[in-house]
Design a protein around this motif. Structure first.
Motif, mmCIF file in Angstrom:
data_model
loop_
_atom_site.group_PDB
_atom_site.id
_atom_site.type_symbol
_atom_site.label_atom_id
_atom_site.label_comp_id
_atom_site.label_asym_id
_atom_site.label_seq_id
_atom_site.Cartn_x
_atom_site.Cartn_y
_atom_site.Cartn_z
ATOM 1 N N ASP A 68 23.146 -8.386 -5.508
ATOM 2 C CA ASP A 68 22.751 -9.281 -6.051
ATOM 3 C C ASP A 68 23.697 -9.937 -7.264
ATOM 4 N N TRP A 69 25.044 -10.073 -6.437
ATOM 5 C CA TRP A 69 26.061 -10.754 -7.207
ATOM 6 C C TRP A 69 26.203 -10.409 -8.589
ATOM 7 N N GLU A 70 25.923 -8.938 -8.779
ATOM 8 C CA GLU A 70 26.282 -8.368 -10.276
ATOM 9 C C GLU A 70 26.929 -7.084 -9.937
ATOM 10 N N PHE A 71 27.838 -6.792 -10.700
ATOM 11 C CA PHE A 71 28.625 -5.311 -10.692
ATOM 12 C C PHE A 71 28.778 -5.048 -12.111
ATOM 13 N N ALA A 72 28.105 -3.638 -12.196
ATOM 14 C CA ALA A 72 28.164 -2.983 -13.452
ATOM 15 C C ALA A 72 29.641 -2.557 -13.655
ATOM 16 N N PRO A 73 29.938 -2.469 -15.057
ATOM 17 C CA PRO A 73 31.126 -2.073 -15.558
ATOM 18 C C PRO A 73 31.431 -0.687 -14.805
ATOM 19 N N HIS A 74 32.834 -0.671 -14.276
ATOM 20 C CA HIS A 74 33.366 0.498 -13.586
ATOM 21 C C HIS A 74 34.739 0.344 -13.456
ATOM 22 N N ARG A 75 35.149 1.402 -12.823
ATOM 23 C CA ARG A 75 36.892 1.256 -12.571
ATOM 24 C C ARG A 75 37.463 2.167 -11.474
ATOM 25 N N HIS A 76 38.437 1.733 -11.108
ATOM 26 C CA HIS A 76 39.321 2.158 -9.910
ATOM 27 C C HIS A 76 40.354 3.272 -10.413
ATOM 28 N N ALA A 77 40.082 4.467 -9.959
ATOM 29 C CA ALA A 77 41.219 5.544 -10.371
ATOM 30 C C ALA A 77 42.597 5.320 -9.776
ATOM 31 N N ARG A 78 42.429 4.788 -8.634
ATOM 32 C CA ARG A 78 44.002 4.882 -7.728
ATOM 33 C C ARG A 78 43.999 3.573 -7.233
ATOM 34 N N LEU A 79 43.302 2.362 -7.730
ATOM 35 C CA LEU A 79 43.567 1.282 -6.798
ATOM 36 C C LEU A 79 43.804 0.144 -7.832
ATOM 37 N N HIS A 80 44.721 -0.860 -7.486
ATOM 38 C CA HIS A 80 44.711 -2.157 -8.092
ATOM 39 C C HIS A 80 44.196 -3.349 -7.470
ATOM 40 N N GLN A 81 43.443 -4.261 -8.037
ATOM 41 C CA GLN A 81 42.778 -5.291 -7.445
ATOM 42 C C GLN A 81 43.141 -6.589 -7.900
ATOM 43 N N VAL A 82 43.346 -7.659 -7.068
ATOM 44 C CA VAL A 82 43.599 -8.920 -7.206
ATOM 45 C C VAL A 82 42.408 -9.970 -6.788
ATOM 46 N N LEU A 83 41.684 -10.521 -7.505
ATOM 47 C CA LEU A 83 40.421 -11.245 -7.257
ATOM 48 C C LEU A 83 40.783 -12.768 -7.185
ATOM 49 N N LEU A 84 40.651 -13.663 -6.387
ATOM 50 C CA LEU A 84 40.714 -14.917 -6.215
ATOM 51 C C LEU A 84 39.192 -15.576 -6.145
ATOM 52 N N LEU A 85 38.809 -16.500 -7.204
ATOM 53 C CA LEU A 85 37.627 -17.124 -7.226
ATOM 54 C C LEU A 85 37.964 -18.452 -6.916
ATOM 55 N N GLN A 86 37.756 -18.866 -5.644
ATOM 56 C CA GLN A 86 37.938 -20.468 -5.110
ATOM 57 C C GLN A 86 37.044 -21.357 -5.664
ATOM 58 N N CYS A 87 35.675 -21.047 -5.155
ATOM 59 C CA CYS A 87 34.468 -22.011 -5.684
ATOM 60 C C CYS A 87 33.422 -20.979 -6.258
ATOM 61 N N GLY A 88 32.688 -21.913 -7.159
ATOM 62 C CA GLY A 88 31.769 -21.055 -7.899
ATOM 63 C C GLY A 88 31.969 -20.843 -9.342
ATOM 64 N N SER A 89 31.457 -19.718 -9.947
ATOM 65 C CA SER A 89 31.803 -19.180 -11.305
ATOM 66 C C SER A 89 31.255 -18.110 -11.567
ATOM 67 N N GLY A 90 31.388 -17.330 -12.707
ATOM 68 C CA GLY A 90 30.856 -16.184 -13.070
ATOM 69 C C GLY A 90 31.444 -15.772 -14.588
ATOM 70 N N ARG A 91 31.073 -14.659 -14.664
ATOM 71 C CA ARG A 91 31.588 -14.017 -15.768
ATOM 72 C C ARG A 91 31.807 -12.506 -15.785
ATOM 73 N N MET A 92 32.921 -12.194 -16.518
ATOM 74 C CA MET A 92 33.284 -10.647 -16.267
ATOM 75 C C MET A 92 33.540 -10.111 -17.579
ATOM 76 N N THR A 93 33.618 -8.523 -17.535
ATOM 77 C CA THR A 93 34.274 -8.138 -18.767
ATOM 78 C C THR A 93 35.405 -7.351 -18.137
ATOM 79 N N MET A 94 36.474 -7.064 -18.831
ATOM 80 C CA MET A 94 37.559 -6.406 -18.651
ATOM 81 C C MET A 94 38.054 -5.547 -20.204
ATOM 82 N N ASP A 95 37.885 -4.198 -19.885
ATOM 83 C CA ASP A 95 38.003 -3.226 -21.027
ATOM 84 C C ASP A 95 37.322 -3.962 -22.241
#
Length: 280
Positions: A33-60
């Motif tokens: 439903d277009w929503e991801f609760a706060p979480h983390r990845h133990a052994r992964l690095h992510q790069v997200l590209l948002l091209q169209c649309g919008s959103g909000r996020m929290t980081m730490d």
């Protein structure tokens, strides 16, 4: 939520089965439903590209707005969550930490830069690289893994360059000094020259010496010698090793030359320094 969930891909706990993973934002967002609760990845690095649309996020814990043509750098262990506007498009590239070990040269300092969570504008070269990763991820051609590894190294370099551009000159200088000091600890016994350290740091010897003089009041040559002399002092005071053995352990081929260097730096030969230090 009483605990922060740790995933590989959101909602999954199994190991990442590929060299890299790439999917569209909408592919997983529609399932949640277009929503991801706060979480983390133990052994992964992510790069997200948002091209169209919008959103909000929290980081730490820091809330951030996401607009079109944004790139989000999410380092391993960073707690993050997303709330996208339905219909938002873009890509998420997920990298196992082992890939970072392969494509990032330790002495170049990219890891330190990439460890910073950040949102930056999507430059055309970054967009193109992510699109190429997406295309090659979906294919099963010969040399697919090699191509994906190479594109991953290119993407991380591009992201690191953009993140470093956001740093102040003082912050960049502190990072470079820390990298120099780390290399010095590893190689002072190898008698690396200023040129050797500068080459490993991808800088000129003049630039490196200017940095150390600004930060410490001493040129790089003085810091290199000071590290050797400090270790020699420790050995002379706290061990019973002969002076010649100390000289060899510190990388000197000639104990007499070691004695001259030590005398020039301290004002007394090693034997006299040891005797003085042994007095009650």
């Amino acid at each position: 939520m009483t605990t922060i969930q740790t995933y590989n891909l959101f909602g999954e706990v199994g190991d990442l089965p590929d060299v890299v993973h790439c999917e569209t934002i909408e592919a997983r967002s529609r399932l949640h439903d277009w929503e991801f609760a706060p979480h983390r990845h133990a052994r992964l690095h992510q790069v997200l590209l948002l091209q169209c649309g919008s959103g909000r996020m929290t980081m730490d814990g820091e809330p951030l707005d996401l607009g079109e043509n944004s790139v989000v750098n999410v380092p391993m262990g960073c707690v993050h969550g997303f709330n996208f506007t339905p219909g938002t498009t873009g890509h998420v590239v997920t990298l196992p930490v082992e890939i970072l070990d392969v494509v990032l040269h330790p002495a170049e300092g990219l890891r330190q830069v990439l460890a910073r969570p950040a949102v930056v504008s999507a430059r055309p070269n970054v967009v193109n690289t992510i699109e190429q990763i997406s295309i090659n991820f979906a294919r099963r051609d010969f040399a697919r893994a090699q191509v994906l590894r190479s594109l991953t190294g290119l993407l991380l370099g591009q992201i690191a360059r953009d993140l470093a551009g956001d740093q102040s000159p003082a912050e960049q200088g502190q990072d470079l000094l820390a990298r120099f000091q780390s290399l010095l600890e590893k190689h002072y016994r190898d008698h690396w020259t200023v040129a050797d350290y500068a080459k490993a740091l991808a800088k000129t010897p003049t630039h490196l010496s200017r940095l150390t003089r600004t930060a410490t009041g001493q040129p790089a040559t003085a810091l290199i010698e000071e590290r050797l002399i400090r270790e020699a002092r420790r050995n002379l005071v706290y061990t019973n090793l002969p002076v010649s053995t100390i000289a060899y352990e510190l990388g000197f081929k000639d104990p007499a030359y070691f004695s001259r260097v030590f005398t020039r730096a301290t004002g007394m030969p090693p034997s006299a320094f040891r005797s003085k230090s042994a007095r009650p």
